[in-house]
Design an enzyme around this catalytic site. Structure first.
Site, PDB file in Angstrom:
ATOM      1  N   GLY A  45       9.994  52.160  23.556  1.00 12.53           N
ATOM      2  CA  GLY A  45      11.300  51.817  24.031  1.00 12.53           C
ATOM      3  C   GLY A  45      11.896  52.313  25.162  1.00 12.53           C
ATOM      4  N   PRO A  46      13.043  51.838  25.344  1.00 11.41           N
ATOM      5  CA  PRO A  46      13.706  52.184  26.687  1.00 11.41           C
ATOM      6  C   PRO A  46      13.937  53.598  26.807  1.00 11.41           C
ATOM      7  CG  PRO A  46      15.307  50.975  25.296  1.00 11.41           C
ATOM      8  CD  PRO A  46      13.986  50.777  24.626  1.00 11.41           C
ATOM      9  N   ASP A  48      15.951  57.251  26.817  1.00 10.62           N
ATOM     10  CA  ASP A  48      17.210  57.251  25.995  1.00 10.62           C
ATOM     11  C   ASP A  48      17.116  56.875  24.836  1.00 10.62           C
ATOM     12  OD1 ASP A  48      18.526  58.772  27.613  1.00 10.62           O
ATOM     13  OD2 ASP A  48      19.930  57.494  28.373  1.00 10.62           O
ATOM     14  N   GLY A  50      15.071  58.020  22.285  1.00 13.76           N
ATOM     15  CA  GLY A  50      14.605  59.005  21.131  1.00 13.76           C
ATOM     16  C   GLY A  50      12.918  59.206  21.000  1.00 13.76           C
ATOM     17  N   SER A  52      10.842  61.144  22.655  1.00 12.86           N
ATOM     18  CA  SER A  52      10.479  62.247  22.483  1.00 12.86           C
ATOM     19  C   SER A  52      10.805  63.192  21.353  1.00 12.86           C
ATOM     20  CB  SER A  52      10.797  63.112  23.614  1.00 12.86           C
ATOM     21  OG  SER A  52      10.204  62.663  24.857  1.00 12.86           O
ATOM     22  N   ASP A 122       3.306  62.153  24.329  1.00 11.49           N
ATOM     23  CA  ASP A 122       4.175  61.661  24.784  1.00 11.49           C
ATOM     24  C   ASP A 122       4.212  61.194  26.156  1.00 11.49           C
ATOM     25  OD1 ASP A 122       6.881  61.201  24.117  1.00 11.49           O
ATOM     26  OD2 ASP A 122       7.728  63.273  24.995  1.00 11.49           O
ATOM     27  N   GLU A 123       5.351  60.568  26.666  1.00 11.49           N
ATOM     28  CA  GLU A 123       5.218  59.882  28.018  1.00 11.49           C
ATOM     29  C   GLU A 123       3.674  59.211  28.139  1.00 11.49           C
ATOM     30  OE1 GLU A 123       8.114  59.907  29.198  1.00 11.49           O
ATOM     31  OE2 GLU A 123       9.219  61.589  28.925  1.00 11.49           O
TER      32      GLU A 123
END
Ligand SMILES: [Zn+2]
Length: 236
Positions: A45-46, A48, A50, A52, A122-123
């Site tokens: 998703g883009p 911001d 959520g 993480s 993550d990331e």
């Protein structure tokens, strides 16, 4: 090929059997299918939206059921070895460098007698393509679940190489359902990089910035229409 790849021909799933470990051969149902089939899942998703937060929630849910996992990240907004979220949660994490081999990471824990049932990555868009291949191998040869979270596209609206590989290899791909809105109210889809008040169209693929207005390089999620026109909307 590395030594790690050469050393993985046989069943490596949890070589150090724990008390509740049933081993590789026994873990099959009456139809012969594995009782637990690990999977590689990619949630995207883009900025911001959520990601993480969802990563940490996923870790919490699995840990609550007695499963053990590792949390990894790369270039978290805190610039530290941890996953931080915009709503204030944080968790220590292993920083993924180019040199880190995720298979060796898991095997190392097993060698220490620590169970690893799953990875929360993550990331993941900032990982290398090789890391994604390692994730697939962890699922297929080691029976480790891998949950990857990340952006799909960069500031030029092009896929990150690791994201592309995740789309190609993942068992399941899901767009995170928390909507981020463009200033116009349409659904935000693309991550614009804003430098000196303008939407940047070229530059390095990864430049650290934030989504707060005061950052020198900042990112703003826009709908496609306003991403294309470069209209950042009324000043906030
Ligand atoms: Zn818009």
């Amino acid at each position: 090929m590395t030594d790690d790849a050469a050393a993985a021909p046989t069943c490596l799933a949890r070589p150090l059997a724990g008390p509740d470990d049933v081993g590789c051969a026994a873990a099959r149902g009456v139809d012969g299918r594995p009782l637990h089939a690990a999977a590689l899942r990619f949630f995207w998703g883009p900025m911001d939206c959520g990601k993480s937060t969802m990563a940490l929630q996923m870790n919490y849910n699995h840990a609550r059921q007695g499963r053990r996992g590792l949390v990894t990240t790369r270039i978290d907004r805190s610039l530290g070895p941890q996953v931080t979220t915009r709503i204030g949660l944080s968790h220590t994490a292993i920083e993924v460098t180019d040199d880190l081999d995720l298979r060796a990471l898991v095997r190392g824990r097993w060698d220490e007698g620590v169970r690893v049932d799953y990875l929360i990555c993550d990331e993941a868009s900032f990982y290398t393509v090789a890391h994604v291949e390692q994730m697939a191998e962890l699922v297929d040869s080691y029976d480790v679940d891998v949950y990857a979270f990340g952006l799909a596209t960069d500031f030029r609206s092009c896929l990150f190489p690791a994201a592309q590989r995740l789309f190609e290899l993942a068992d399941e791909v899901a767009r995170i359902q928390v909507e981020v809105l463009c200033w116009c109210g349409r659904e935000g889809l693309l991550n614009a990089r804003v430098v000196d008040g303008r939407v940047a169209r070229e530059g390095e693929q990864v430049v650290i910035g934030d989504t707060v207005d005061t950052a020198e390089v900042r990112y703003q999620v826009l709908c496609r229409r306003h991403y294309r026109s470069g209209d950042l909307g009324p000043r906030r």
